[in-house]
Design a protein around this motif. Structure first.
Motif, PDB file in Angstrom:
ATOM      1  N   VAL A 121       0.856  -1.182   0.000  1.00 60.87           N
ATOM      2  CA  VAL A 121       0.000   0.000   0.000  1.00 60.87           C
ATOM      3  C   VAL A 121       0.891   1.229   0.000  1.00 60.87           C
ATOM      4  N   ASN A 122       0.815   2.005  -1.081  1.00 60.55           N
ATOM      5  CA  ASN A 122       1.641   3.205  -1.235  1.00 60.55           C
ATOM      6  C   ASN A 122       3.117   2.925  -0.948  1.00 60.55           C
ATOM      7  N   GLY A 123       3.591   1.800  -1.473  1.00 60.46           N
ATOM      8  CA  GLY A 123       5.003   1.464  -1.366  1.00 60.46           C
ATOM      9  C   GLY A 123       5.413   0.736  -0.102  1.00 60.46           C
ATOM     10  N   LYS A 124       4.482   0.520   0.829  1.00 57.09           N
ATOM     11  CA  LYS A 124       4.800  -0.157   2.087  1.00 57.09           C
ATOM     12  C   LYS A 124       4.118  -1.525   2.135  1.00 57.09           C
ATOM     13  N   VAL A 125       4.890  -2.569   2.392  1.00 60.82           N
ATOM     14  CA  VAL A 125       4.321  -3.912   2.490  1.00 60.82           C
ATOM     15  C   VAL A 125       3.644  -4.076   3.850  1.00 60.82           C
ATOM     16  N   ILE A 126       2.378  -4.475   3.808  1.00 61.00           N
ATOM     17  CA  ILE A 126       1.628  -4.776   5.021  1.00 61.00           C
ATOM     18  C   ILE A 126       0.951  -6.136   4.822  1.00 61.00           C
ATOM     19  N   THR A 127       0.395  -6.681   5.880  1.00 63.30           N
ATOM     20  CA  THR A 127      -0.395  -7.898   5.741  1.00 63.30           C
ATOM     21  C   THR A 127      -1.848  -7.579   6.035  1.00 63.30           C
ATOM     22  N   VAL A 128      -2.719  -8.256   5.307  1.00 63.33           N
ATOM     23  CA  VAL A 128      -4.159  -8.113   5.499  1.00 63.33           C
ATOM     24  C   VAL A 128      -4.757  -9.509   5.600  1.00 63.33           C
ATOM     25  N   ALA A 129      -5.929  -9.589   6.170  1.00 64.88           N
ATOM     26  CA  ALA A 129      -6.621 -10.868   6.261  1.00 64.88           C
ATOM     27  C   ALA A 129      -6.956 -11.365   4.860  1.00 64.88           C
ATOM     28  N   GLU A 130      -6.773 -12.675   4.665  1.00 64.88           N
ATOM     29  CA  GLU A 130      -7.146 -13.277   3.396  1.00 64.88           C
ATOM     30  C   GLU A 130      -8.613 -12.969   3.122  1.00 64.88           C
ATOM     31  N   ASN A 131      -8.957 -12.750   1.867  1.00 65.09           N
ATOM     32  CA  ASN A 131     -10.320 -12.425   1.423  1.00 65.09           C
ATOM     33  C   ASN A 131     -10.773 -11.023   1.808  1.00 65.09           C
TER      34      ASN A 131
ATOM     35  N   THR B 231     -14.096  -6.063  -4.752  1.00 61.57           N
ATOM     36  CA  THR B 231     -12.742  -6.370  -5.211  1.00 61.57           C
ATOM     37  C   THR B 231     -11.945  -6.952  -4.055  1.00 61.57           C
ATOM     38  N   VAL B 232     -11.608  -8.248  -4.180  1.00 61.55           N
ATOM     39  CA  VAL B 232     -10.888  -8.965  -3.127  1.00 61.55           C
ATOM     40  C   VAL B 232      -9.388  -8.908  -3.407  1.00 61.55           C
ATOM     41  N   LEU B 233      -8.637  -8.601  -2.363  1.00 63.59           N
ATOM     42  CA  LEU B 233      -7.185  -8.507  -2.485  1.00 63.59           C
ATOM     43  C   LEU B 233      -6.550  -9.885  -2.603  1.00 63.59           C
ATOM     44  N   LYS B 234      -5.483  -9.945  -3.403  1.00 68.14           N
ATOM     45  CA  LYS B 234      -4.715 -11.179  -3.578  1.00 68.14           C
ATOM     46  C   LYS B 234      -3.286 -10.923  -3.099  1.00 68.14           C
ATOM     47  N   PRO B 235      -2.561 -11.989  -2.749  1.00 72.02           N
ATOM     48  CA  PRO B 235      -1.180 -11.803  -2.307  1.00 72.02           C
ATOM     49  C   PRO B 235      -0.363 -10.999  -3.321  1.00 72.02           C
ATOM     50  N   HIS B 236       0.398 -10.061  -2.804  1.00 75.96           N
ATOM     51  CA  HIS B 236       1.329  -9.227  -3.575  1.00 75.96           C
ATOM     52  C   HIS B 236       0.647  -8.192  -4.464  1.00 75.96           C
ATOM     53  N   ASP B 237      -0.655  -7.938  -4.249  1.00 83.23           N
ATOM     54  CA  ASP B 237      -1.308  -6.834  -4.957  1.00 83.23           C
ATOM     55  C   ASP B 237      -0.619  -5.537  -4.573  1.00 83.23           C
ATOM     56  N   ARG B 238      -0.631  -4.590  -5.507  1.00 85.17           N
ATOM     57  CA  ARG B 238      -0.063  -3.264  -5.274  1.00 85.17           C
ATOM     58  C   ARG B 238      -1.211  -2.260  -5.304  1.00 85.17           C
ATOM     59  N   ILE B 239      -1.408  -1.576  -4.178  1.00 81.50           N
ATOM     60  CA  ILE B 239      -2.502  -0.631  -4.037  1.00 81.50           C
ATOM     61  C   ILE B 239      -1.912   0.764  -3.828  1.00 81.50           C
ATOM     62  N   GLU B 240      -2.415   1.707  -4.594  1.00 81.36           N
ATOM     63  CA  GLU B 240      -2.048   3.119  -4.398  1.00 81.36           C
ATOM     64  C   GLU B 240      -3.312   3.840  -3.955  1.00 81.36           C
ATOM     65  N   LEU B 241      -3.211   4.561  -2.853  1.00 86.25           N
ATOM     66  CA  LEU B 241      -4.329   5.310  -2.295  1.00 86.25           C
ATOM     67  C   LEU B 241      -4.021   6.786  -2.357  1.00 86.25           C
ATOM     68  N   VAL B 242      -4.990   7.564  -2.832  1.00 83.71           N
ATOM     69  CA  VAL B 242      -4.848   9.017  -2.888  1.00 83.71           C
ATOM     70  C   VAL B 242      -6.034   9.637  -2.175  1.00 83.71           C
ATOM     71  N   GLN B 243      -5.745  10.393  -1.120  1.00 84.52           N
ATOM     72  CA  GLN B 243      -6.791  11.081  -0.360  1.00 84.52           C
ATOM     73  C   GLN B 243      -7.161  12.351  -1.102  1.00 84.52           C
ATOM     74  N   VAL B 244      -8.442  12.499  -1.414  1.00 83.46           N
ATOM     75  CA  VAL B 244      -8.935  13.669  -2.123  1.00 83.46           C
ATOM     76  C   VAL B 244      -9.408  14.687  -1.108  1.00 83.46           C
ATOM     77  N   SER B 245      -9.010  15.927  -1.304  1.00 80.84           N
ATOM     78  CA  SER B 245      -9.469  16.990  -0.401  1.00 80.84           C
ATOM     79  C   SER B 245      -9.951  18.172  -1.219  1.00 80.84           C
ATOM     80  N   ALA B 246     -10.951  18.847  -0.693  1.00 81.88           N
ATOM     81  CA  ALA B 246     -11.493  20.013  -1.369  1.00 81.88           C
ATOM     82  C   ALA B 246     -10.664  21.222  -0.995  1.00 81.88           C
ATOM     83  N   GLY B 247     -10.562  22.121  -1.895  1.00 82.65           N
ATOM     84  CA  GLY B 247      -9.800  23.333  -1.615  1.00 82.65           C
ATOM     85  C   GLY B 247     -10.204  24.445  -2.553  1.00 82.65           C
ATOM     86  N   GLY B 248      -9.655  25.568  -2.320  1.00 80.13           N
ATOM     87  CA  GLY B 248     -10.052  26.695  -3.146  1.00 80.13           C
ATOM     88  C   GLY B 248      -8.884  27.502  -3.614  1.00 80.13           C
TER      89      GLY B 248
END
Length: 76
Positions: free
Chosen positions: A15-25, A59-76
């Motif tokens: 996730v965003n370049g950092k390896v973590i573990t998650v529960a299967e399924n 969408t179920v995660l599989k071993p070694h999936d690569r996830i990129e997360l981008v937080q959207v924020s409102a601004g002016g």
């Protein structure tokens, strides 16, 4: 590695370049909930493919999936 979920079988994902573990399924939505992120304000890319918000729960995660997360924020 940081562990997410409470099931006995864990799988590694990046996730965003950092390896973590998650529960299967685990789904993308479950991952976001475990990370305390609002699924309405996060854009998700899974293995270089952008996901629609309606796909997060099915969408179920599989071993070694690569996830990129981008937080959207409102601004002016």
């Amino acid at each position: 590695m940081e562990g997410l979920g409470n099931m006995s079988k864990q799988i590694p994902v990046t996730v965003n370049g950092k390896v973590i573990t998650v529960a299967e399924n685990s789904s993308i939505l479950m991952l976001l909930q475990q990370l305390n992120l609002d699924h309405n304000t996060v854009l998700v890319e899974l293995n270089k493919t952008a996901l629609l918000k309606k796909e997060y729960a099915c969408t179920v995660l599989k071993p070694h999936d690569r996830i990129e997360l981008v937080q959207v924020s409102a601004g002016g």
